[in-house]
Design a protein around this motif. Structure first.
Motif, PDB file in Angstrom:
ATOM      1  N   CYS A 176      -6.381  -2.815   2.809  1.00  0.00           N
ATOM      2  CA  CYS A 176      -5.226  -3.624   2.412  1.00  0.00           C
ATOM      3  C   CYS A 176      -4.643  -3.154   1.080  1.00  0.00           C
ATOM      4  O   CYS A 176      -5.276  -2.420   0.323  1.00  0.00           O
ATOM      5  CB  CYS A 176      -5.642  -5.088   2.293  1.00  0.00           C
ATOM      6  SG  CYS A 176      -6.810  -5.375   0.965  1.00  0.00           S
ATOM      7  N   TYR A 187       0.828  -1.219   0.000  1.00  0.00           N
ATOM      8  CA  TYR A 187       0.000   0.000   0.000  1.00  0.00           C
ATOM      9  C   TYR A 187       0.859   1.266   0.000  1.00  0.00           C
ATOM     10  O   TYR A 187       0.337   2.366  -0.104  1.00  0.00           O
ATOM     11  CB  TYR A 187      -1.004  -0.008   1.162  1.00  0.00           C
ATOM     12  CG  TYR A 187      -0.408  -0.221   2.534  1.00  0.00           C
ATOM     13  CD1 TYR A 187       0.151   0.834   3.251  1.00  0.00           C
ATOM     14  CD2 TYR A 187      -0.404  -1.478   3.115  1.00  0.00           C
ATOM     15  CE1 TYR A 187       0.698   0.634   4.505  1.00  0.00           C
ATOM     16  CE2 TYR A 187       0.134  -1.686   4.372  1.00  0.00           C
ATOM     17  CZ  TYR A 187       0.684  -0.623   5.066  1.00  0.00           C
ATOM     18  OH  TYR A 187       1.229  -0.827   6.310  1.00  0.00           O
ATOM     19  N   MET A 204      -1.338  -7.012  -2.726  1.00  0.00           N
ATOM     20  CA  MET A 204      -0.504  -8.217  -2.781  1.00  0.00           C
ATOM     21  C   MET A 204      -1.279  -9.536  -2.726  1.00  0.00           C
ATOM     22  O   MET A 204      -1.038 -10.433  -3.549  1.00  0.00           O
ATOM     23  CB  MET A 204       0.511  -8.204  -1.641  1.00  0.00           C
ATOM     24  CG  MET A 204       1.225  -9.538  -1.462  1.00  0.00           C
ATOM     25  SD  MET A 204       2.621  -9.493  -0.400  1.00  0.00           S
ATOM     26  CE  MET A 204       1.892  -9.291   1.207  1.00  0.00           C
ATOM     27  N   GLY A 217       0.307  -9.387   7.482  1.00  0.00           N
ATOM     28  CA  GLY A 217      -0.039  -8.158   8.196  1.00  0.00           C
ATOM     29  C   GLY A 217       0.567  -8.086   9.588  1.00  0.00           C
ATOM     30  O   GLY A 217       0.901  -7.021  10.083  1.00  0.00           O
TER      31      GLY A 217
END
Ligand code: GLA
Length: 382
Positions: free
Chosen positions: A164, A36, A167, A333
């Motif tokens: 998000c 991002y 990816m 994450g």
């Protein structure tokens, strides 16, 4: 097996047969929280997937059954969220397709999966990708895999509340056997990087600490990066994202950024540098240097981006203490989920035994071990 389970369940529930599709989860070797920020990532699809069977039902209703949750719901595409979190990902995909001008006719569907939920292996992106791919294929919408990835990403933003990057959906849709993909998250161009590790294995150790990105600090990290950019842009108007920022530029504005925002930005700038170095090492077959960049990535994620947790840090420390572990880091994450480890074949068993025993001693429960095979992306199975 999973396919047979889905077929059996579909037949029992709807007394007919439909088309079967699959979309996998992903690993990411290096390049975390860079997507991002329009930088680079290095994911590959894995041999764990969501499988669904689906058939149009001639109505406007979507009747969907989740084998894993043992739940079923029926909804229409009016944007009204359903009470089932899992169904909102599907509703999100249908709504985002609608926003592009593609109306999905009603269908009956059963789905199941073997991607550990909340393990950082992108089970939610696989769910979005499986439905986006199946709906596009069944209805001949003609959208490209990249367009479908963007549909899944928007579903995640607007129906799951996680801002998000691209990816996970990209990897689930574009994966190829034995290949990693170096994706430029700005241009969306990507390069296939062969990942046949002779003599090495990729092992995931799942802490079983469940993360929920929506309630975690994921969106906060994204906002902190945006805060950093807003300051940098004042001096460097051509800068679009942290992708364009150098360590020198960051040093110039250090006094104007809060220490936390500075650390977040520095991590991202350095992670892009590490990823490029790691890719070069991989192309040269220099697996040792590749592994060092993975360890560097973990340190950054833990100390400067602060998205690790004590269980993940513990497993990376164990990895450092066992010979033959070339590299290890938390993946995805963060705030829980898996570490990804590149381990010499000869040390595989020793490493797994050490990690399981030491983790159990420390936390009173065992981590789950997965050996990873880099596999193909979303596809029609039958
Ligand atoms: C989650 C997001 C991705 C990416 C990673 C961190 O998996 O869905 O877009 O930001 O975290 O690299």
């Amino acid at each position: 097996m999973l396919k047979e389970t889905v077929r059996k369940s579909f037949n029992e529930r709807f007394h007919t047969t439909g088309a079967v599709y699959a979309a996998p989860g992903r690993v990411n070797l290096i390049g975390e929280h860079t997507d991002y920020n329009l930088g680079f990532v290095l994911p590959g699809a894995i041999d764990k997937a969501i499988i669904l069977e689906v058939k149009p039902n001639g109505t406007e209703s979507f009747n969907v059954r989740s084998i894993d949750y043992n739940e079923e719901t029926s909804f229409v595409a009016n944007g009204q969220k359903t009470p089932y979190a899992w169904a909102n990902y599907i509703l999100g995909v249908i709504m985002e397709l609608k926003a592009l001008g593609f109306t999905t006719p009603g269908f009956d569907c059963v789905f199941g999966g073997n991607i550990p939920l909340g393990g950082g292996l992108s089970s939610s992106a696989a769910l979005e990708s499986a439905f986006a791919f199946a709906i596009n294929d069944m209805n001949g919408f003609g959208l490209s895999r990249m367009q479908l990835a963007k549909v899944g990403q928007l579903a995640e933003h607007n129906y799951a509340g996680v801002r998000c990057g691209i990816m996970d959906q990209f990897a689930s849709l574009h994966g190829q056997k034995d290949m990693l993909m170096k994706l430029d998250c700005r241009s969306l161009d990507y390069e296939l990087v062969p990942f046949k590790l002779d003599g090495y294995r990729v092992i995931l150790l799942d802490t079983n600490v469940k993360h929920s990105l929506a309630s975690s600090e994921y969106n906060v990290r994204r906002a902190q990066c945006e805060e950093g950019i807003a300051t940098i842009i004042k001096r460097h108007p051509k800068v679009e994202s942290l992708r364009d920022v150098t360590l020198e530029m960051l040093a110039e504005v250090k006094a104007e950024l809060s220490p936390v925002v500075y650390n977040r930005c520095e991590y991202v700038v350095k992670e892009n540098i590490r990823l490029n170095a790691a890719c070069e090492a991989l192309k040269k077959g220099d697996i040792l240097s590749f592994g060092k960049e993975m360890y560097g990535s973990h340190e950054g994620l833990s100390k400067y981006y602060e998205v690790s947790c004590k269980e993940l840090d513990f497993l990376v420390d164990v990895a450092k203490s066992v010979s033959g572990v070339i590299g290890a880091r938390m993946m995805g994450g963060g705030f829980g989920g898996c570490t990804i480890n590149v381990v010499a074949e000869a040390n595989h068993d020793e490493f797994v035994a050490a990690a399981v025993a030491q983790f159990e001693k420390q936390f009173g429960k065992k981590p789950t071990v997965y050996d990873v095979v880099i596999s193909d992306g979303a596809r029609k199975i039958s």
